[in-house]
Structures are given as C-alpha cells and as structure tokens.
Design an enzyme around this catalytic site. Structure first.
Site, mmCIF file in Angstrom:
data_model
loop_
_atom_site.group_PDB
_atom_site.id
_atom_site.type_symbol
_atom_site.label_atom_id
_atom_site.label_comp_id
_atom_site.label_asym_id
_atom_site.label_seq_id
_atom_site.Cartn_x
_atom_site.Cartn_y
_atom_site.Cartn_z
ATOM 1 N N LYS A 294 0.817 -1.328 0.119
ATOM 2 C CA LYS A 294 0.019 0.045 -0.084
ATOM 3 C C LYS A 294 0.839 1.368 0.104
ATOM 4 C CE LYS A 294 -4.161 -1.805 1.947
ATOM 5 N NZ LYS A 294 -5.264 -1.761 3.220
ATOM 6 N N ASP B 260 -9.860 3.161 2.271
ATOM 7 C CA ASP B 260 -9.925 2.582 3.524
ATOM 8 C C ASP B 260 -10.675 3.496 4.315
ATOM 9 O OD1 ASP B 260 -8.851 -0.072 2.941
ATOM 10 O OD2 ASP B 260 -6.907 0.843 2.997
#
Ligand code: ATR
Length: 278
Positions: free
Chosen positions: A66, A102
């Site tokens: 990420k 997220d």
C-alpha cells in the site's frame, strides 16, 4: 472482452475481495472480471507495469504494497497522499491514479452503524498504524475533529497527529490514560491488531469506565466479534465489527472504476458466508 480488474498483494490467496467484487459486477450486469494477483515486493514495479500492459482497468492494493506502490503511480489523490497509503488504483487516460478508500469506507460504515451526526462527538481512536492514520485523516477531512488518539507507542501517535493535514483538536494519550477517562467518549474506534485471530483473548483497552451510551467499533472481523466487542456489549454499549469497513472500501473502489455503487448488503452477505456463515 471483459474489463479486467484485480487485487495485488503478498499473500493474496485468502483475499475475500474477488468473491465480493465479482458479485458486484454480476449484480449490476457490468461485463467485468476481478482476479487476485500474487505479486512479491521485489516484483511490484514490474507488476504495476504489467497490469497496464495487459489492459487492466483498475485494481486494489493490499499488504504489503500500500505504501511502496505510491512512487510507481502516475498520480495520487491528496487524501491518499496524506495517509501515505493507496488501496485503490484507477486507470485514468492511461495513467495509474492512486486513491485510498479504507478511511472513507470506514467512515461510511461508521455513519451507517452509529446513525447520529459524528460532528461534535467525542471520539477515541486506539492505535497509530496505517489503519488509524486512514481513519483519523478521513474523519478530520469530514470535519469530525474531537478525536483523542491512544497508542502503546506514544511517539507514533504524536507523529500521526502532527502530520494530519486537516484541523483537529484532540489529545495524544497512553492507552492507560485513555482508559482512565473512558466515560467521556461517545465513540471508541479500535484499529490495532490486538484481539485478532489467533490471539483472540487479547483486549487492547480496559473498558471498566465505558459509558453504556458509547458506540464501540473494532476494525477486526476475524474473529467476527472480538473480546473487546463482547465486553462492550456486556456493558450495554452498541458495537460494530470491521466487516462493513471492508465491504465499503470495496464498494467505493468499485464505484471509482465503474461509476456505479453496488448493493453493499449483498456484498456483505457474500463476505459473511466466506467467513463461515457467522
Ligand atoms: P495497520 O496498518 O493494520 O494499522 P500497523 O501499521 O502495523 O498496522 O499498526 C499496528 C497498530 O497496532 C499499532 O498502533 C501498534 O502499536 P505500536 O505503534 O505501539 O506498535 C498496535 N499494536 C500491535 N500489537 C500490539 C500489542 N500487542 N499491544 C498494543 N498495541 C499493539
């Protein structure tokens, strides 16, 4: 030809995203296909180029890529840049643009579960890792500013708050300090790995002083109900696990790729079944 999407990670075999995303394509009648790609850290750059070469239209990014992927993209959305993590990549005019759904997925799930305005509520976040940063920055970007942050390593919590690009007015505390004044919090958000399988007996904070009117949210969904959530329920607080966050981060990614927002209750059902039908 089907439009191709996917998720990259290492490991990736147990990802629940393919089942959830392929169901979304089916439900909406969109001719897309979502595949898991196992890409090791040393192959990330080649992998990202390869995804473009084979015509992938968008993909999710999971552990451990990420943060490492950011310099390999053609552009990064400001919120994802601030968070320092990308979980969704979209092909825009043949460029790879990175986003972070997220935090937004979490906040959407929280708003749905809490059902009251979040602005002006007193919030406690436990943890100062990547997930905490996504949630803290997204909440403050949506004008939810009264957030205290508690973490085992105080320095990491201070750093997280210092680097927040949006106005916030909370304190940085040890976990013990937060536990000692727990009654003041309307919303408690647990973002650490404490309580996750296989260490399901672990609890990240003492709930003795929990306000029974509080809402306790744990981003873990394996186990489905952590010991922390069980204890919060015993104290009559409302609780929410991490399943909806997972579903909404996926639904928001899907929306970025296709422009359509899928039925999240169906997606949730699919993930719940994958988890063992609990
Ligand atoms: P993620 O990206 O999932 O948030 P991370 O960046 O590794 O993962 O962050 C893990 C978080 O869980 C951190 O807040 C970490 O606390 P430290 O900053 O003190 O390391 C917390 N954490 C992990 N194991 C813990 C434990 N046994 N007790 C308390 N906190 C723990």
């Amino acid at each position: 030809m089907k439009n191709l999407f996917g998720v990259i990670g290492d490991p990736i075999a147990h990802s629940m995203s393919p089942a959830m995303q392929n169901a979304a394509f089916n439900m909406l009648g969109i001719d897309g296909c979502y595949h898991p790609f196992h890409i090791k850290p040393q192959d990330l750059e080649a992998g990202v180029r390869g995804m473009k070469a084979i015509g992938v239209q968008g993909f999710n990014v999971t552990i451990p890529h990420k943060t490492a992927i950011i310099p390999m993209l053609d552009g990064v959305d400001p919120l994802a840049q601030a968070i320092g993590a990308v979980n969704t990549v979209v092909r825009e005019k043949d460029q790879w643009i990175g986003y972070n759904t997220d935090g937004k997925g979490y906040v959407r799930a929280l708003r749905e579960g809490y059902q009251e305005a979040l602005e002006n509520k007193q919030v406690l976040i436990i943890g100062a890792g990547g997930a905490a940063r996504a949630i803290y920055y997204t909440l403050t970007s949506e004008q939810v500013t009264r957030i205290d942050l508690a973490n085992r390593t105080l320095e990491k919590a201070k750093e997280l708050v210092k680097r927040c690009p949006f106005p916030s007015d909370g304190a940085v505390l040890t976990v013990e300090e937060a536990a000692g004044q727990l009654e003041k919090y309307d919303i408690i958000i647990q973002t650490t790995s404490v309580g996750m399988a296989p260490n399901t007996e672990a609890v990240p904070i003492d709930l003795s002083r929990l306000n029974p009117k509080a809402f306790v949210s744990d981003i873990i969904y394996n186990p489905f109900e952590t010991k922390l959530l069980k204890q919060a329920k015993q104290r009559r607080a409302r609780t929410q696990n991490g399943l909806k966050m997972f579903v909404y981060q996926g639904a928001l990614a899907f929306e970025k790729w296709t422009g359509a927002f899928p039925d999240t209750s169906k997606m949730e059902e699919i993930v719940r079944n994958q988890l063992g039908g609990k």
